[in-house]
Motif scaffolding. Structure first.
Motif, PDB file in Angstrom:
ATOM      1  N   ASP A 214      13.475  29.214 -25.151  1.00 53.15           N
ATOM      2  CA  ASP A 214      12.694  29.509 -26.355  1.00 53.15           C
ATOM      3  C   ASP A 214      12.318  30.969 -26.539  1.00 53.15           C
ATOM      4  OD1 ASP A 214      10.724  29.870 -24.459  1.00 53.15           O
ATOM      5  OD2 ASP A 214       9.200  28.702 -25.507  1.00 53.15           O
ATOM      6  N   HIS A 215      12.453  31.819 -25.526  1.00 48.44           N
ATOM      7  CA  HIS A 215      11.783  33.127 -25.595  1.00 48.44           C
ATOM      8  C   HIS A 215      12.307  34.030 -26.703  1.00 48.44           C
ATOM      9  CE1 HIS A 215      15.072  33.497 -22.686  1.00 48.44           C
ATOM     10  NE2 HIS A 215      15.113  34.782 -22.940  1.00 48.44           N
TER      11      HIS A 215
ATOM     12  N   ARG B  33      13.019  47.641 -13.767  1.00 50.65           N
ATOM     13  CA  ARG B  33      13.168  47.878 -12.334  1.00 50.65           C
ATOM     14  C   ARG B  33      12.904  46.604 -11.547  1.00 50.65           C
ATOM     15  NH1 ARG B  33      13.877  52.223  -9.098  1.00 50.65           N
ATOM     16  NH2 ARG B  33      14.343  53.414 -10.967  1.00 50.65           N
TER      17      ARG B  33
ATOM     18  N   MET C 216      12.880  35.632 -15.136  1.00 49.13           N
ATOM     19  CA  MET C 216      11.595  35.791 -15.823  1.00 49.13           C
ATOM     20  C   MET C 216      11.416  37.217 -16.338  1.00 49.13           C
ATOM     21  SD  MET C 216       7.913  34.554 -14.383  1.00 49.13           S
ATOM     22  CE  MET C 216       7.633  35.926 -13.235  1.00 49.13           C
TER      23      MET C 216
ATOM     24  N   ARG D  63      13.649  38.001 -19.315  1.00 47.07           N
ATOM     25  CA  ARG D  63      13.236  37.495 -20.629  1.00 47.07           C
ATOM     26  C   ARG D  63      12.541  38.573 -21.441  1.00 47.07           C
ATOM     27  NH1 ARG D  63      11.552  31.857 -18.328  1.00 47.07           N
ATOM     28  NH2 ARG D  63       9.499  32.771 -18.001  1.00 47.07           N
ATOM     29  N   ASP D  64      11.696  39.371 -20.784  1.00 42.88           N
ATOM     30  CA  ASP D  64      10.974  40.419 -21.517  1.00 42.88           C
ATOM     31  C   ASP D  64      11.939  41.473 -22.071  1.00 42.88           C
ATOM     32  OD1 ASP D  64       8.679  39.127 -20.926  1.00 42.88           O
ATOM     33  OD2 ASP D  64       7.964  40.551 -19.427  1.00 42.88           O
TER      34      ASP D  64
ATOM     35  N   ARG E 139      13.912  39.961 -25.055  1.00 40.74           N
ATOM     36  CA  ARG E 139      13.117  39.902 -26.284  1.00 40.74           C
ATOM     37  C   ARG E 139      13.028  41.253 -26.974  1.00 40.74           C
ATOM     38  NH1 ARG E 139       7.426  37.408 -25.688  1.00 40.74           N
ATOM     39  NH2 ARG E 139       7.258  38.477 -23.703  1.00 40.74           N
TER      40      ARG E 139
END
Lengths: 289, 289, 289, 289
Positions: free
Chosen positions: C104-105, C245, C257, C260-261, C264
């Motif tokens: 979903d991200h 990093r 995880m 994902r950032d 996005r």
């Protein structure tokens, strides 16, 4: 812990062993009974299927009988816990050689940092296959050895280089854009003791002409990678990497120029980590404490 | 160390004490005799004039009598070494409240990460002085409390908020762009338990309208800062900061928009560090392990 | 230039032509006679051997007869200077479709930014091969089409998707971690009109399982790449990339995880650039003004 | 546009004028009739209330009568459009002075980049209030002037420095960690012609001892700022800034060491932008094209 005595030395202990309870307790109890102050400690456990434990402990102790210390540690702690370990003492500076070709930026960066005190090593010599950078070394009092290389003379040239490294009791060698592929015979002599800077974000653009290939592919970031040299070209364990932003405006020459700044930073950080005994090999990867 | 038993819990021990030999040995020996496996350990020594030692140890142990464990630790280790310490167990999730005004970006970020499992907390309530974001909370099953605030009603509103925090046994509160200055009475109740996100790179542009002030000064980077709330406005201990590049092309509105991304990232990282017991106060500064 | 009239529209003109003197003069003279105010202009010349000139001009003009404007421009400016060009007007929002799988991200990020006004597009539909994210779309009033896919039904499923895209007059489609490889038939219909996010720093770790491969290689940075989809898997023109990093401490799950950032952020920036007509193709590379 | 003739020169035109239709058309038509090829063009409009337009145009033209060119431009284009403008030609390299104290890192960085061809300037002299760095300059053939400064002799020392700058027809001066505050008399002589590097992320930690103050405040990033010198200390227009991540582990000495790398990068980028005529003042801010 506290650093109060002036005739103390600092030691750095690197350990790899099967993971199990009692490791930290065993090592720290040994150091406590020795009167050592732990200055810094880091640890890493791999996932349970592999079950390995790594630690780096930096401690301070009074000037001591190193042989006895090491024998006691082996008997009382390392052997029962099946440890592989090594120890390094601050009263002996590492001896670093630099091999360089005609590009000066990585060499100059290392020399400037050495001169400013940032790199606590001795640099007994620089070896180059070009005569160009001799003055940059000798002005700082560092002997410069010009060992030209040709297809027919490569083996001889490497033998001469090895002889120099051995004569000067070199601990590790930095390829500061050396631009030559070392033979398997050379590499085999120095496991985890040769650091190379590759001018791309590996594994992208391994091999020759990485900036040209980055330009052709149209990437939006270029990078550099410092790694230990193994006999798989550009496949050795990565110590440090970094990148910089580029755009369609940049020509290949611009990438070369921007890349120099990343190469200098990345190589410096890798060399510092190596000097400070912060890098442990784990298979083909590194743990950088 | 190895995580093999399923009825184990994880505990996290934070310690501050005068620096001296034997601390690591003492704690790790205690944990070893308890049958605990150390999963992660970090330590920090301040400079010798101050002489403080900080450590964070995360370990796994069988379900146990916590009271007895803590009493033993106090008697056998903490008291002799003059330790301040606290321990936190994984079998109880922290309870986090969020206070928010009308801006949704920080709230939405925290809720999305909570829903995706990245933030292992319970969120028993959201408190807001605007009704606007109610649906965003209730759709996820999180109770939303609308507590409007006016100059005349501020004290009452805060009392209502405190009552809610107490009723729900809240461990810590996140001000996700709450836009209200909490009274000293409120702040005093929750030392190191309120996290604020300020939309500048503190100490630059403290106070109101930081994006406008950054625009007026013509800085080339804008930032965000997550810190614990104290009674000195924007002066509390900094947990995390980051920046993004801007240029003359960006209007104040652009800075607000770009800043939202930094705020979301910085606040998330600070909240994660707090949840994982990685933040220790050291005067008005933080140690983030 | 000045934006003073309220019944004005903004237009964006993209041009590629052989490089020669007089291009800027020709275009800007045409716009001046039209009464248009140039709001922003960027240009790029390739190296002289290739000899191409690219420009993007954003200008404001009174509501006008677009057909006549375009015919005049073709006759008076574009034909004599051998231009390829296109023009886009602000009084018509682009129509963006999103295709998504079960993660979903990226979807949530696009929807949140669209809702907050950062993405000035219409989103007439979301297509997914999983039913999981329906509520996330419908709560915002966006129709969600569940088109399951199996090896045997892939062709039919794609035809259904194409029918939906056509029915809704979609301008471009974003693959927000769609996890399916589109057939050559599909891709061929939408040149430079499908944007994909790949979860690695391409060309490193193309293909499946990039985070696992990054972990195995031991890189010190992970990345994400937004690119136009072509029929060479992960080889399409790169619009935007970024990295974060990582270290030996991060497991594969941690990389997922953290990644994902980056995904996005990178996808958002690429979609914004596309919406704003800032991306011009140049062979298999992009110019992003 | 195309660069085909070898007896061409490149010129760079910087313009500020009231925003209105026809500016780009006017300038580009003038250049076209002159036979000039526009190589690069950037523009910026301030918000409508202020209504200013800035542009930088780089173009190539045959060797020409510069006086006639400038007179024609003033009459035909600049006067009617109320332009402030200046023009700079590539056939004359700028003349850069460096003022330095006892820290070598910024000086060495500038000299290395100058020597490698990255900074296309002449460096007729270095002025220092310490004798320490003489050899670093003279080895490269750059005259080094030692002008010691004491409280009582400051005015005389500045006069001697000004005389040297005038004798050598210096275009701009770089304070490469000069550590002295220039008098208003000095600064007034060189508006937008003195570049300073301050070792903090301004406006945070202006004034003395920024690294100590950053340490004391516990920030998580340290920075550096290059700006034009005005008579408000550390308040001049910012050209470039950057930051690096730090943590509780870093001592003040570590911050000083890490900061050197940022200072070197930031100062270099600012000096390059100045040399390339990419910086336009806009009040107390800069536009960096």
């Amino acid at each position: 812990m506290l650093n109060t005595q002036s005739n103390n030395i600092t030691a750095c202990l690197l350990i790899c062993c099967p993971d199990r309870p009692g490791i930290v307790a065993g090592v720290s109890q040994f150091l406590y009974l020795l009167g050592a102050n732990i200055l810094d400690a880091s640890q890493h456990s791999t996932d349970p299927r592999e079950g390995l434990f790594f630690t780096r402990m930096e401690f301070q102790l009074a000037l001591t009988d190193k042989v006895m210390l090491e024998e006691s540690f082996q008997q009382q702690v390392a052997a029962p816990l099946q440890m592989e370990w090594k120890i390094d003492y601050s009263d002996r500076r590492k001896r670093m050689a630099i091999m360089v070709s005609a590009y000066d930026h990585c060499l100059m960066e290392l020399l400037w940092r050495w001169k400013s005190g940032e790199l606590p090593v001795d640099i007994p010599l620089v070896i180059s296959n070009h005569p160009k950078l001799e003055k940059e070394c000798t002005v700082l009092g560092i002997p410069f050895h010009y060992l030209p290389v040709a297809a027919s003379s490569k083996e001889l040239q490497e033998r001469a280089a090895i002889r120099l490294l051995e004569e000067h009791a070199i601990d590790f060698t930095v390829l500061a854009r050396y631009m030559q592929i070392l033979s398997p015979q050379f590499v085999r002599l120095y496991p985890q003791r040769i650091i190379n800077i590759h001018h791309s974000f590996l594994p992208a653009f391994a091999g020759a002409r990485p900036y040209l290939n980055a330009y052709t592919r149209g990437v939006k970031l270029i990078g550099a990678t410092a790694h230990y040299v193994t006999n798989e070209l550009d496949e050795g364990p990565i110590i440090e990497q970094d990148v910089a932003r580029v755009s369609h405006k940049h020509t290949v020459d611009d990438l070369v120029m921007l890349g120099r700044d990343i190469e200098r930073q990345v190589l410096t950080r890798a060399v510092k980590a190596h000097i400070d005994n912060r890098v442990i090999l784990h298979g083909n990867k590194t743990i950088v404490f």
